[in-house]
Design an enzyme around this catalytic site. Structure first.
Site, PDB file in Angstrom:
ATOM      1  NE  ARG A   1      -2.566  -3.712   0.133  1.00 54.31           N
ATOM      2  CZ  ARG A   1      -2.608  -2.850   0.968  1.00 54.31           C
ATOM      3  NH1 ARG A   1      -2.344  -1.513   0.306  1.00 54.31           N
ATOM      4  NH2 ARG A   1      -2.557  -2.995   2.342  1.00 54.31           N
TER       5      ARG A   1
ATOM      6  CB  SER B   1      -2.080  -9.695   3.620  1.00 57.90           C
ATOM      7  OG  SER B   1      -3.459  -9.594   3.579  1.00 57.90           O
TER       8      SER B   1
ATOM      9  CD  GLU C   1      -2.775  -7.433  -0.018  1.00 59.63           C
ATOM     10  OE1 GLU C   1      -1.789  -7.201   0.740  1.00 59.63           O
ATOM     11  OE2 GLU C   1      -3.858  -6.956   0.615  1.00 59.63           O
TER      12      GLU C   1
END
EC number: 1.3.1.98
Length: 299
Positions: free
Chosen positions: A172, A222, A292
């Site tokens: 990420r 998410s 995230e």
């Protein structure tokens, strides 16, 4: 603070003042942007970036605003949303997509040209620019596996092409985040494949996503990164947090890794749920959940 901007600062573009960002985010939450603009060309992006750099105006760049929470205080300075820059073209086995192109649309173009490699992204709701920015991934695939290079703009307005290695992809993460770059386009290096097989894999992944994820409600996707040795969703589920609600934000009863807007939720509600989930999981399992989702804006 007053910035040197008016509705017609940039030729051919209209700047929107105090525009609610809840109209554009996937959570349907978020306060106003001081100014908001939708450029349509690279030249316009370059002019905008150069102007704000020279006048020391804060700039925030958004794509589909999918894996994002904008705080209720909104965003200072200028917000630039790139979704009007969405051209996609194919040359041999390379798919080139502008930053504002939907990642899902890019996977469809690849499929229709019998090119394999992007199947994993068939249901990722973000933009190409956002995917490069955060090395978006799903079902074992990551953006770093298929990006050959990306065209970016530096804060000073210089256009550069960065190779996959120079993009320094991680979990990420990419160099785009570190160097405050604006993604303009990306080249995806794919391989020839069979249309029916590519379509079948994409259809399967989309069916699995629909079965497990709360796609019927607004969400930011998410919320938490995967902790080493664990799955965030399972930790949250095992902590008994599914259904936990603050205001209009709720830990999804369908998938514990998601927080959904069940009606008139605010960014403040979302952040309260996130903090509670983090504290509870830490207390029960000793695991720190790192977000995230990108959280930006004024309190």
């Amino acid at each position: 603070m007053t910035y040197q901007l008016t509705a017609d600062t940039f030729a051919g573009l209209t700047l929107l003042a105090n525009e609610p960002l809840a109209k554009y985010t996937h959570t349907k939450t978020g306060g106003p942007a001081d100014w908001l603009v939708f450029p349509e060309t690279v030249a316009q992006v370059q002019a905008i970036v150069t102007y704000v750099h020279d006048h020391q105006i804060p700039l925030t760049v958004l794509g589909n605003a999918s894996n994002l929470i904008v705080k209720d205080g909104g965003i200072a300075g200028l917000v630039m949303i790139l979704t009007k820059m969405k051209h996609i073209e194919v040359h041999d086995t390379i798919v080139t997509a502008q930053a504002g192109a939907a990642y899902i649309d890019t996977t469809i173009v690849a499929r229709d040209h019998h090119l394999s490699g992007l199947e994993f992204a068939a249901g990722i709701p973000g933009s190409v620019g956002g995917a490069v920015f955060m090395n978006a991934g799903a079902y074992g695939g990551e953006t770093k596996h298929v990006v050959k290079s990306a065209t970016v703009l530096t804060p000073a307005g210089e256009i550069k092409t960065l190779s996959n290695q120079e993009l320094d992809f991680g979990y990420r993460h990419s160099a785009v985040q570190d160097d405050n770059l604006v993604v303009l386009a990306a080249d995806f290096q794919l391989t020839p494949g069979d249309f029916d097989q590519i379509k079948a894999e994409m259809d399967d992944l989309n069916a699995r996503r629909a079965a497990k994820q709360p796609l019927e409600l607004p969400s930011c996707g998410s919320v938490f990164k995967r902790p080493t040795g664990y799955f965030a969703g399972k930790l949250i589920h095992d902590a008994g947090l599914q259904g936990y609600t603050v205001g209009g934000a709720q830990v999804s009863t369908k998938h514990a890794g998601f927080i959904v807007n069940i009606g008139n939720g605010t960014a403040t509600d979302y952040l309260a749920v996130i903090r509670h989930v983090q504290a509870t999981v830490k207390a029960k399992f000793g695991v720190d959940l790192e977000t995230e989702v990108r959280i930006i804006g004024r309190d």
